[in-house]
Write a protein that holds these residues in place. Structure first.
Motif, PDB file in Angstrom:
ATOM      1  N   TYR A 219     -14.062  36.787  36.121  1.00  0.00           N
ATOM      2  CA  TYR A 219     -13.753  36.620  37.308  1.00  0.00           C
ATOM      3  C   TYR A 219     -14.912  36.104  38.483  1.00  0.00           C
ATOM      4  O   TYR A 219     -14.683  35.872  39.761  1.00  0.00           O
ATOM      5  N   LYS A 220     -16.024  36.444  37.663  1.00  0.00           N
ATOM      6  CA  LYS A 220     -17.293  35.764  38.402  1.00  0.00           C
ATOM      7  C   LYS A 220     -17.734  34.464  37.901  1.00  0.00           C
ATOM      8  O   LYS A 220     -18.278  34.615  36.779  1.00  0.00           O
ATOM      9  N   LYS A 221     -17.669  33.444  38.485  1.00  0.00           N
ATOM     10  CA  LYS A 221     -18.208  32.074  37.830  1.00  0.00           C
ATOM     11  C   LYS A 221     -18.949  31.535  38.981  1.00  0.00           C
ATOM     12  O   LYS A 221     -18.487  31.340  39.925  1.00  0.00           O
ATOM     13  N   VAL A 222     -19.813  30.838  38.483  1.00  0.00           N
ATOM     14  CA  VAL A 222     -21.037  30.232  39.359  1.00  0.00           C
ATOM     15  C   VAL A 222     -20.729  28.703  39.576  1.00  0.00           C
ATOM     16  O   VAL A 222     -21.740  28.213  40.448  1.00  0.00           O
ATOM     17  N   GLU A 223     -19.978  27.959  38.931  1.00  0.00           N
ATOM     18  CA  GLU A 223     -19.856  26.720  39.203  1.00  0.00           C
ATOM     19  C   GLU A 223     -19.670  26.319  40.458  1.00  0.00           C
ATOM     20  O   GLU A 223     -20.241  25.295  40.936  1.00  0.00           O
ATOM     21  N   SER A 224     -18.387  26.971  41.099  1.00  0.00           N
ATOM     22  CA  SER A 224     -18.292  26.541  42.550  1.00  0.00           C
ATOM     23  C   SER A 224     -19.257  26.664  43.456  1.00  0.00           C
ATOM     24  O   SER A 224     -19.607  25.725  44.471  1.00  0.00           O
ATOM     25  N   GLY A 333     -19.281  39.077  57.039  1.00  0.00           N
ATOM     26  CA  GLY A 333     -19.749  37.835  56.072  1.00  0.00           C
ATOM     27  C   GLY A 333     -19.007  36.463  56.669  1.00  0.00           C
ATOM     28  O   GLY A 333     -17.757  36.589  57.567  1.00  0.00           O
ATOM     29  N   GLU A 334     -19.184  35.520  56.144  1.00  0.00           N
ATOM     30  CA  GLU A 334     -18.308  34.495  56.147  1.00  0.00           C
ATOM     31  C   GLU A 334     -17.252  34.332  54.756  1.00  0.00           C
ATOM     32  O   GLU A 334     -17.685  34.516  53.888  1.00  0.00           O
ATOM     33  N   PHE A 335     -16.274  34.268  55.304  1.00  0.00           N
ATOM     34  CA  PHE A 335     -14.994  34.245  54.219  1.00  0.00           C
ATOM     35  C   PHE A 335     -14.790  32.652  53.703  1.00  0.00           C
ATOM     36  O   PHE A 335     -14.949  31.723  54.523  1.00  0.00           O
ATOM     37  N   PHE A 336     -14.345  32.650  52.430  1.00  0.00           N
ATOM     38  CA  PHE A 336     -13.877  31.393  51.748  1.00  0.00           C
ATOM     39  C   PHE A 336     -12.704  31.461  50.868  1.00  0.00           C
ATOM     40  O   PHE A 336     -12.255  32.537  50.444  1.00  0.00           O
ATOM     41  N   ASP A 337     -12.126  30.276  50.662  1.00  0.00           N
ATOM     42  CA  ASP A 337     -10.954  30.105  49.728  1.00  0.00           C
ATOM     43  C   ASP A 337     -11.616  30.021  48.367  1.00  0.00           C
ATOM     44  O   ASP A 337     -12.208  29.059  48.210  1.00  0.00           O
ATOM     45  N   ASP A 342     -14.942  23.035  48.726  1.00  0.00           N
ATOM     46  CA  ASP A 342     -15.170  22.634  50.289  1.00  0.00           C
ATOM     47  C   ASP A 342     -15.179  23.912  51.078  1.00  0.00           C
ATOM     48  O   ASP A 342     -15.975  23.930  52.018  1.00  0.00           O
ATOM     49  N   SER A 343     -14.355  24.841  50.750  1.00  0.00           N
ATOM     50  CA  SER A 343     -14.415  26.052  51.708  1.00  0.00           C
ATOM     51  C   SER A 343     -15.468  26.847  51.617  1.00  0.00           C
ATOM     52  O   SER A 343     -16.098  27.298  52.638  1.00  0.00           O
ATOM     53  N   LEU A 344     -16.001  26.918  50.273  1.00  0.00           N
ATOM     54  CA  LEU A 344     -17.305  27.583  50.248  1.00  0.00           C
ATOM     55  C   LEU A 344     -18.567  26.899  50.632  1.00  0.00           C
ATOM     56  O   LEU A 344     -19.369  27.645  51.215  1.00  0.00           O
ATOM     57  N   ALA A 345     -18.486  25.796  50.655  1.00  0.00           N
ATOM     58  CA  ALA A 345     -19.783  25.008  51.101  1.00  0.00           C
ATOM     59  C   ALA A 345     -19.593  25.174  52.809  1.00  0.00           C
ATOM     60  O   ALA A 345     -20.806  25.354  53.282  1.00  0.00           O
TER      61      ALA A 345
END
Length: 393
Positions: A219-224, A333-337, A342-345
């Motif tokens: 559940y921890k993936k770094v591609e995004s 913190g900043e939250f993302f989907d 794009d949300s993470l960026a």
């Protein structure tokens, strides 16, 4: 008081060894503890018990191995030999192995201590009721998930034979009490490993390091995260470095090497590999932002507490236990989907382009982390042991 701790311990690579290190570091300074007995896993190197601060005697007794079916016998034998006054188990469900029988046999040990009338606390870092088995890498089969659920219920009932089961989130207390009709569950927060006296350490800004820390592949993936940082570079022209600190999740061997090959065309992506305990402070201090590229959560986040202790701005998915920690303990913190790059960026960009906002998040998270230093957590365990001893005397 002779306190035995059943745990993995550095240089072990078994999960929760870092947490044990910091528990021991603070337990040994408590006046009421005369001896700490580490009932830990076998490792090639010697155990890391050299501390600068004075403290009580530490006895190391290596007595179990990951996935060994004889752990229940050997740990029981070690308890008989060392004769502790109280026992603390530092556990999660796959602590003693990722094979079902080996894991189950190890988790019967708290019940053994209860039978032997040794005051016992189990620190349970996660509960299966809150684990997405597919995303956490256990199984995607609905049939197998039902089987795991049955096994998990059975193992939880065994663990609840301990005098007290300590969990790190109030939600876990509520779930266990309601489902298992028990009053043996107690909230003891995760705690913050280290709280540096000086938070305002100047970080390198050329390049600005965007860091993630953990065991990756389920559940921890770094591609995004890599793709998101690349988008931020293109939109801001900032000099950003992606730092991926940690190793593969044991369930997904080779994952990080595959990522390294897939993204070798992108500059400034650094894989640190396993991070030694002495290297952790530098890793966090040099990072401008700590990112949690998670699609699910399985318990209270030690990395979030570490990020807070070093006064770091964080980017988190708005889900599960991370969202609860923000509510319960005051992190921000900043939250993302988690399904949208794009949300993470956008979340990362909001921090790296606004110095004042980043500093505000740093101050808030440092304040949240300092509320529960590990010394305070150790006191809470000692108080609980004395409560048990009074009840059973």
């Amino acid at each position: 008081m002779k306190l035995a701790i059943v745990t993995a311990y550095p240089p072990s690579k078994v999960t929760l060894n870092e947490y044990a290190y910091h528990l021991v570091k603070h337990f040994r300074q408590k006046a009421h503890i005369t001896e700490l007995i580490l009932l830990c896993d076998f490792t090639e190197g010697s155990k890391d018990i050299e501390f600068e601060e004075p403290g009580c005697k530490i006895t190391v007794k290596e007595c179990w191995k990951f996935n060994s079916y004889s752990n229940i016998i050997k740990v029981t034998k070690a308890i008989n030999q060392t004769k502790p006054d109280v026992v603390l188990f530092n556990l999660q469900f796959m602590k003693f192995g990722d094979k079902k029988v080996a894991a189950a046999l190890g988790l019967m040990l708290p019940m053994v201590c209860r039978i032997k009338r040794i005051p016992t606390i189990v620190l349970l870092h996660n509960i299966l009721e809150e684990v997405d088995l597919a995303k956490a890498g256990f199984t995607s089969s609905k049939i197998m998930q039902n089987i795991y659920g049955f096994i998990g219920n059975t193992l939880t009932r065994l663990i609840l034979q301990a005098d007290v089961v300590a969990v790190t989130m109030q939600k876990y207390v509520d779930i266990l009490e309601a489902k298992y009709k028990t009053k043996r569950v107690k909230l003891i927060p995760h705690g913050t490993f280290e709280v540096p006296e000086e938070r305002h350490v100047r970080i390198p800004l050329e390049p600005m390091q965007i860091m993630t820390f953990g065991k990756f592949g389920t559940y921890k993936k770094v591609e995004s995260m890599i793709e998101a940082v690349e988008k931020v570079r293109q939109s801001t022209n900032l000099d950003l470095e992606v730092v991926i600190a940690g190793t593969d999740n044991p369930n997904v061997p080779g994952y990080l090497e595959e990522v390294r090959n897939a993204y070798k065309h992108i500059d400034q992506v650094r894989f640190t590999g396993y991070v030694e305990e002495c290297e952790v402070p530098t890793l966090f201090r040099e990072s401008a932002v700590v990112v949690f590229p998670y699609t699910s959560t399985t318990g209270s986040s030690g990395v979030l507490h570490q990020a807070g202790s070093y006064g770091k701005a964080v980017v988190m998915p708005d889900l599960g236990d991370l969202a609860l920690l923000v509510k319960d303990e005051g992190y921000q913190g900043e939250f993302f989907d988690p399904t949208c790059v794009d949300s993470l960026a956008s979340a990362i960009e909001n921090i790296v382009t606004n110095h004042n906002y980043r500093k505000k998040l740093e101050r808030i998270n440092y304040k949240a982390a300092t509320a529960y230093p590990m010394s305070k957590i150790a006191d809470m365990y000692l108080e609980t042991f004395y409560e048990i001893m009074i009840k059973t005397s």
